[in-house]
Design a protein around this motif. Sequence first.
Motif, PDB file in Angstrom:
ATOM      1  N   HIS A 180      39.111  42.421  61.305  1.00 27.10           N
ATOM      2  CA  HIS A 180      38.129  42.086  60.289  1.00 27.10           C
ATOM      3  C   HIS A 180      38.709  42.428  58.919  1.00 27.10           C
ATOM      4  N   ALA A 181      38.452  41.584  57.974  1.00 25.76           N
ATOM      5  CA  ALA A 181      38.879  41.834  56.600  1.00 25.76           C
ATOM      6  C   ALA A 181      37.642  42.025  55.731  1.00 25.76           C
ATOM      7  N   ALA A 182      37.791  42.817  54.703  1.00 25.16           N
ATOM      8  CA  ALA A 182      36.664  43.076  53.814  1.00 25.16           C
ATOM      9  C   ALA A 182      37.137  43.039  52.371  1.00 25.16           C
ATOM     10  N   THR A 183      36.292  42.517  51.503  1.00 27.11           N
ATOM     11  CA  THR A 183      36.551  42.592  50.074  1.00 27.11           C
ATOM     12  C   THR A 183      35.400  43.329  49.423  1.00 27.11           C
ATOM     13  N   LEU A 184      35.708  44.180  48.508  1.00 26.95           N
ATOM     14  CA  LEU A 184      34.691  44.901  47.764  1.00 26.95           C
ATOM     15  C   LEU A 184      34.431  44.150  46.468  1.00 26.95           C
ATOM     16  N   GLN A 185      33.182  44.050  46.086  1.00 26.27           N
ATOM     17  CA  GLN A 185      32.819  43.331  44.869  1.00 26.27           C
ATOM     18  C   GLN A 185      33.249  44.111  43.635  1.00 26.27           C
ATOM     19  N   PHE A 241      25.816  33.841  36.807  1.00 28.52           N
ATOM     20  CA  PHE A 241      27.175  34.373  36.999  1.00 28.52           C
ATOM     21  C   PHE A 241      28.184  33.269  37.317  1.00 28.52           C
ATOM     22  N   SER A 242      27.996  32.093  36.734  1.00 28.40           N
ATOM     23  CA  SER A 242      28.882  30.969  37.031  1.00 28.40           C
ATOM     24  C   SER A 242      30.156  30.972  36.193  1.00 28.40           C
ATOM     25  N   ALA A 243      30.214  31.757  35.118  1.00 37.70           N
ATOM     26  CA  ALA A 243      31.453  31.877  34.342  1.00 37.70           C
ATOM     27  C   ALA A 243      32.308  32.925  35.043  1.00 37.70           C
ATOM     28  N   GLN A 244      33.325  32.476  35.755  1.00 34.13           N
ATOM     29  CA  GLN A 244      34.109  33.426  36.545  1.00 34.13           C
ATOM     30  C   GLN A 244      35.578  33.030  36.609  1.00 34.13           C
ATOM     31  N   ASP A 245      36.386  34.031  36.860  1.00 33.35           N
ATOM     32  CA  ASP A 245      37.826  33.846  36.995  1.00 33.35           C
ATOM     33  C   ASP A 245      38.357  35.037  37.784  1.00 33.35           C
ATOM     34  N   LYS A 246      39.468  34.823  38.474  1.00 33.41           N
ATOM     35  CA  LYS A 246      40.064  35.890  39.279  1.00 33.41           C
ATOM     36  C   LYS A 246      41.557  35.641  39.364  1.00 33.41           C
ATOM     37  N   VAL A 247      42.351  36.719  39.282  1.00 32.52           N
ATOM     38  CA  VAL A 247      43.800  36.594  39.355  1.00 32.52           C
ATOM     39  C   VAL A 247      44.345  37.755  40.189  1.00 32.52           C
ATOM     40  N   SER A 248      45.393  37.496  40.949  1.00 32.83           N
ATOM     41  CA  SER A 248      46.033  38.523  41.765  1.00 32.83           C
ATOM     42  C   SER A 248      46.840  39.464  40.869  1.00 32.83           C
ATOM     43  N   ILE A 249      46.719  40.769  41.113  1.00 31.52           N
ATOM     44  CA  ILE A 249      47.393  41.761  40.273  1.00 31.52           C
ATOM     45  C   ILE A 249      48.089  42.801  41.144  1.00 31.52           C
ATOM     46  N   GLY A 309      35.941  43.750  37.071  1.00 29.56           N
ATOM     47  CA  GLY A 309      36.726  44.822  37.685  1.00 29.56           C
ATOM     48  C   GLY A 309      37.730  44.278  38.670  1.00 29.56           C
ATOM     49  N   VAL A 310      37.964  45.060  39.707  1.00 25.19           N
ATOM     50  CA  VAL A 310      38.981  44.729  40.701  1.00 25.19           C
ATOM     51  C   VAL A 310      38.324  44.564  42.059  1.00 25.19           C
ATOM     52  N   GLU A 311      38.689  43.489  42.745  1.00 27.55           N
ATOM     53  CA  GLU A 311      38.305  43.307  44.143  1.00 27.55           C
ATOM     54  C   GLU A 311      39.464  43.793  44.995  1.00 27.55           C
ATOM     55  N   TYR A 312      39.151  44.500  46.071  1.00 24.37           N
ATOM     56  CA  TYR A 312      40.174  45.009  46.980  1.00 24.37           C
ATOM     57  C   TYR A 312      40.040  44.273  48.304  1.00 24.37           C
ATOM     58  N   PHE A 313      41.147  43.769  48.804  1.00 21.82           N
ATOM     59  CA  PHE A 313      41.168  43.108  50.094  1.00 21.82           C
ATOM     60  C   PHE A 313      41.760  44.085  51.097  1.00 21.82           C
ATOM     61  N   THR A 314      40.948  44.576  52.015  1.00 16.72           N
ATOM     62  CA  THR A 314      41.400  45.563  52.995  1.00 16.72           C
ATOM     63  C   THR A 314      41.035  45.109  54.398  1.00 16.72           C
ATOM     64  N   PHE A 315      41.660  45.723  55.387  1.00 17.04           N
ATOM     65  CA  PHE A 315      41.311  45.487  56.781  1.00 17.04           C
ATOM     66  C   PHE A 315      40.380  46.586  57.257  1.00 17.04           C
ATOM     67  N   ASP A 316      39.356  46.201  58.008  1.00 22.70           N
ATOM     68  CA  ASP A 316      38.435  47.189  58.592  1.00 22.70           C
ATOM     69  C   ASP A 316      39.055  47.837  59.802  1.00 22.70           C
ATOM     70  N   PRO A 352      43.694  52.251  48.914  1.00 22.72           N
ATOM     71  CA  PRO A 352      44.729  51.522  49.637  1.00 22.72           C
ATOM     72  C   PRO A 352      44.222  50.134  50.022  1.00 22.72           C
ATOM     73  N   ALA A 353      44.946  49.115  49.632  1.00 18.90           N
ATOM     74  CA  ALA A 353      44.534  47.751  49.918  1.00 18.90           C
ATOM     75  C   ALA A 353      45.761  46.871  50.074  1.00 18.90           C
ATOM     76  N   ILE A 354      45.543  45.703  50.634  1.00 19.96           N
ATOM     77  CA  ILE A 354      46.617  44.741  50.805  1.00 19.96           C
ATOM     78  C   ILE A 354      46.783  43.918  49.532  1.00 19.96           C
ATOM     79  N   ASP A 355      45.672  43.432  48.999  1.00 20.88           N
ATOM     80  CA  ASP A 355      45.691  42.622  47.777  1.00 20.88           C
ATOM     81  C   ASP A 355      44.664  43.150  46.790  1.00 20.88           C
ATOM     82  N   TYR A 356      44.994  43.058  45.510  1.00 24.95           N
ATOM     83  CA  TYR A 356      44.099  43.431  44.428  1.00 24.95           C
ATOM     84  C   TYR A 356      43.873  42.195  43.564  1.00 24.95           C
TER      85      TYR A 356
END
Length: 142
Positions: A22-27, A100-108, A135-142, A52-56
């Motif tokens: 399972h993968a999880a992202t935090l808002q 909240f339709s004005a949005q953007d996201k980039v990998s860091i 802020g930052v979303e974190y992509f982690t494995f559960d 600790p995360a795989i992707d930020y």
Amino acid sequence: MRNKILLMTAVLLCVFGTGTIHAATLQYEYKTDFILNDETKALYVENIGDIPAIDYFLGYQFTIRGVNTCSVDIKLQRMGLTGNYTTLSAKQFIGNWFDFSAQDKVSIEPYHRYRIVAEEHSPNCGSVHVKGRYGVEYFTFD
């Protein structure tokens, strides 16, 4: 015959496994609510390497009101070693953006200082109300 089918099923389950990953992202963790009056607003994000995360992912989800004919530029930037900021992504929003339709996201990458800059670039602009999460979303494995 029935025993052979059960044995074959058990062997296949052992070989391929029965668990799932399972993968999880935090808002986005920060909330903001500000008004732009012919000025620039900078929102800073620091210490993202603590989790600790795989992707930020650096990003935002904003509601922009009171714009009408104005435009708002929002940039995602990273600070370099010299203290100058490099733009990773830039978007221009014209008119009102609701829900909240004005949005953007980039990998860091972790262990850098980042900021989100909102600017007005149109003359005769009144007060622009910006509300949302960033802020930052974190992509982690559960």
